[in-house]
Design a protein around this motif. Structure first.
Motif, PDB file in Angstrom:
ATOM      1  N   ALA A  35       0.818  -1.214   0.000  1.00  0.00           N
ATOM      2  CA  ALA A  35       0.000   0.000   0.000  1.00  0.00           C
ATOM      3  C   ALA A  35       0.853   1.266   0.000  1.00  0.00           C
ATOM      4  CB  ALA A  35      -0.946  -0.004   1.201  1.00  0.00           C
ATOM      5  N   GLN A  36       1.914   1.309   0.791  1.00  0.00           N
ATOM      6  CA  GLN A  36       2.744   2.519   0.845  1.00  0.00           C
ATOM      7  C   GLN A  36       3.421   2.781  -0.488  1.00  0.00           C
ATOM      8  OE1 GLN A  36       2.792   4.822   3.388  1.00  0.00           O
ATOM      9  NE2 GLN A  36       3.763   5.998   1.752  1.00  0.00           N
ATOM     10  N   GLN A  37       3.814   1.736  -1.186  1.00  0.00           N
ATOM     11  CA  GLN A  37       4.425   1.919  -2.499  1.00  0.00           C
ATOM     12  C   GLN A  37       3.407   2.470  -3.500  1.00  0.00           C
ATOM     13  OE1 GLN A  37       6.329  -1.569  -4.103  1.00  0.00           O
ATOM     14  NE2 GLN A  37       7.505  -0.366  -5.550  1.00  0.00           N
ATOM     15  N   VAL A  38       2.170   2.022  -3.409  1.00  0.00           N
ATOM     16  CA  VAL A  38       1.105   2.562  -4.263  1.00  0.00           C
ATOM     17  C   VAL A  38       0.926   4.052  -3.987  1.00  0.00           C
ATOM     18  CG1 VAL A  38      -1.377   2.482  -4.767  1.00  0.00           C
ATOM     19  CG2 VAL A  38      -0.096   0.352  -4.466  1.00  0.00           C
ATOM     20  N   ARG A  39       0.893   4.427  -2.700  1.00  0.00           N
ATOM     21  CA  ARG A  39       0.739   5.840  -2.338  1.00  0.00           C
ATOM     22  C   ARG A  39       1.934   6.665  -2.810  1.00  0.00           C
ATOM     23  NH1 ARG A  39      -2.107   3.395   2.074  1.00  0.00           N
ATOM     24  NH2 ARG A  39      -0.233   3.067   3.317  1.00  0.00           N
ATOM     25  N   ASP A  40       3.142   6.116  -2.688  1.00  0.00           N
ATOM     26  CA  ASP A  40       4.338   6.823  -3.142  1.00  0.00           C
ATOM     27  C   ASP A  40       4.296   7.055  -4.654  1.00  0.00           C
ATOM     28  OD1 ASP A  40       5.264   6.832  -0.535  1.00  0.00           O
ATOM     29  OD2 ASP A  40       6.701   5.196  -0.850  1.00  0.00           O
ATOM     30  N   LEU A  41       3.899   6.047  -5.399  1.00  0.00           N
ATOM     31  CA  LEU A  41       3.797   6.194  -6.855  1.00  0.00           C
ATOM     32  C   LEU A  41       2.782   7.268  -7.226  1.00  0.00           C
ATOM     33  CD1 LEU A  41       3.894   2.464  -7.981  1.00  0.00           C
ATOM     34  CD2 LEU A  41       5.602   4.220  -8.508  1.00  0.00           C
ATOM     35  N   ALA A  42       1.638   7.261  -6.548  1.00  0.00           N
ATOM     36  CA  ALA A  42       0.584   8.239  -6.840  1.00  0.00           C
ATOM     37  C   ALA A  42       1.032   9.650  -6.474  1.00  0.00           C
ATOM     38  CB  ALA A  42      -0.694   7.879  -6.091  1.00  0.00           C
ATOM     39  N   ALA A  43       1.796   9.786  -5.395  1.00  0.00           N
ATOM     40  CA  ALA A  43       2.224  11.106  -4.942  1.00  0.00           C
ATOM     41  C   ALA A  43       3.368  11.658  -5.787  1.00  0.00           C
ATOM     42  CB  ALA A  43       2.651  11.037  -3.475  1.00  0.00           C
ATOM     43  N   ASN A  44       4.230  10.808  -6.284  1.00  0.00           N
ATOM     44  CA  ASN A  44       5.447  11.263  -6.953  1.00  0.00           C
ATOM     45  C   ASN A  44       5.400  11.198  -8.471  1.00  0.00           C
ATOM     46  OD1 ASN A  44       6.773  11.787  -4.499  1.00  0.00           O
ATOM     47  ND2 ASN A  44       7.231   9.619  -4.284  1.00  0.00           N
ATOM     48  N   GLY A  45       4.476  10.442  -9.012  1.00  0.00           N
ATOM     49  CA  GLY A  45       4.395  10.320 -10.470  1.00  0.00           C
ATOM     50  C   GLY A  45       3.248  11.148 -10.999  1.00  0.00           C
ATOM     51  N   GLY A  46       3.292  11.447 -12.274  1.00  0.00           N
ATOM     52  CA  GLY A  46       2.142  12.088 -12.908  1.00  0.00           C
ATOM     53  C   GLY A  46       1.081  11.017 -13.070  1.00  0.00           C
ATOM     54  N   CYS A  47      -0.016  11.159 -12.381  1.00  0.00           N
ATOM     55  CA  CYS A  47      -1.032  10.102 -12.379  1.00  0.00           C
ATOM     56  C   CYS A  47      -2.313  10.571 -13.037  1.00  0.00           C
ATOM     57  CB  CYS A  47      -1.358   9.694 -10.940  1.00  0.00           C
ATOM     58  SG  CYS A  47       0.006   8.948 -10.082  1.00  0.00           S
ATOM     59  N   GLN A  48      -2.945   9.657 -13.681  1.00  0.00           N
ATOM     60  CA  GLN A  48      -4.282   9.870 -14.197  1.00  0.00           C
ATOM     61  C   GLN A  48      -5.095   8.714 -13.653  1.00  0.00           C
ATOM     62  OE1 GLN A  48      -4.687   9.915 -18.436  1.00  0.00           O
ATOM     63  NE2 GLN A  48      -6.433  11.281 -18.298  1.00  0.00           N
ATOM     64  N   MET A  49      -6.053   9.020 -12.804  1.00  0.00           N
ATOM     65  CA  MET A  49      -6.783   7.967 -12.114  1.00  0.00           C
ATOM     66  C   MET A  49      -8.183   7.803 -12.672  1.00  0.00           C
ATOM     67  SD  MET A  49      -5.460   8.519  -8.293  1.00  0.00           S
ATOM     68  CE  MET A  49      -3.800   9.114  -8.053  1.00  0.00           C
ATOM     69  N   PHE A  50      -8.645   6.563 -12.660  1.00  0.00           N
ATOM     70  CA  PHE A  50      -9.957   6.204 -13.153  1.00  0.00           C
ATOM     71  C   PHE A  50     -10.714   5.465 -12.064  1.00  0.00           C
ATOM     72  CE2 PHE A  50      -7.171   6.453 -16.761  1.00  0.00           C
ATOM     73  CZ  PHE A  50      -7.925   7.086 -17.728  1.00  0.00           C
ATOM     74  N   CYS A  51     -12.008   5.683 -12.003  1.00  0.00           N
ATOM     75  CA  CYS A  51     -12.885   4.928 -11.121  1.00  0.00           C
ATOM     76  C   CYS A  51     -13.510   3.814 -11.952  1.00  0.00           C
ATOM     77  CB  CYS A  51     -13.970   5.838 -10.563  1.00  0.00           C
ATOM     78  SG  CYS A  51     -15.222   4.964  -9.620  1.00  0.00           S
ATOM     79  N   VAL A  52     -13.305   2.588 -11.509  1.00  0.00           N
ATOM     80  CA  VAL A  52     -13.877   1.444 -12.213  1.00  0.00           C
ATOM     81  C   VAL A  52     -15.049   0.921 -11.400  1.00  0.00           C
ATOM     82  CG1 VAL A  52     -13.437  -0.856 -13.123  1.00  0.00           C
ATOM     83  CG2 VAL A  52     -11.648   0.881 -13.214  1.00  0.00           C
ATOM     84  N   GLY A  53     -16.209   0.858 -12.021  1.00  0.00           N
ATOM     85  CA  GLY A  53     -17.412   0.393 -11.347  1.00  0.00           C
ATOM     86  C   GLY A  53     -17.429  -1.113 -11.174  1.00  0.00           C
ATOM     87  N   PRO A  54     -18.419  -1.638 -10.460  1.00  0.00           N
ATOM     88  CA  PRO A  54     -18.515  -3.064 -10.196  1.00  0.00           C
ATOM     89  C   PRO A  54     -18.634  -3.915 -11.464  1.00  0.00           C
ATOM     90  CG  PRO A  54     -20.328  -1.873  -9.144  1.00  0.00           C
ATOM     91  CD  PRO A  54     -19.488  -0.872  -9.853  1.00  0.00           C
ATOM     92  N   ASN A  55     -19.076  -3.292 -12.554  1.00  0.00           N
ATOM     93  CA  ASN A  55     -19.203  -4.027 -13.809  1.00  0.00           C
ATOM     94  C   ASN A  55     -17.892  -4.046 -14.598  1.00  0.00           C
ATOM     95  OD1 ASN A  55     -19.046  -1.401 -14.662  1.00  0.00           O
ATOM     96  ND2 ASN A  55     -20.970  -1.402 -15.790  1.00  0.00           N
ATOM     97  N   GLY A  56     -16.831  -3.432 -14.052  1.00  0.00           N
ATOM     98  CA  GLY A  56     -15.535  -3.413 -14.711  1.00  0.00           C
ATOM     99  C   GLY A  56     -15.361  -2.300 -15.723  1.00  0.00           C
TER     100      GLY A  56
END
Length: 92
Positions: free
Chosen positions: A55-76
């Protein structure tokens, strides 16, 4: 820091002289829960082709990299998107 080695052959038509994308232009996809990014959960993320990310590595990547995040619904399917750089998104 250089993204490539300089060519010293002296040829005018050397293919190494071509402009290339910088090494920091790599794109990879990490799957994680929003609660992991928020720090309210320690559920690990997943990097396809690699495996589990702490989890901490995921947070570090999100904080330090240029991120584009998507919300994926239950249907994928993608349910929301945030084109901003950095953390956070709005499922809209």
């Amino acid at each position: 820091m250089q993204a490539h080695l300089d060519c010293r052959c002296g040829r005018e038509d050397c293919p190494a002289q071509e402009k290339r994308a910088a090494a920091d232009a790599a794109v990879f996809h990490v799957l994680a829960h929003q609660s992991t990014l928020d720090g309210t959960s320690n559920d690990p993320g997943y990097l396809p082709g690699y495996g589990i990310l702490p989890a901490q590595q995921v947070r570090d990547l999100a904080a330090n990299g240029g991120c584009q995040m998507f919300c994926v619904g239950p249907n994928g399917r993608i349910a929301g998107r945030d084109g901003r750089q950095g953390r956070g998104w709005d499922a809209g």
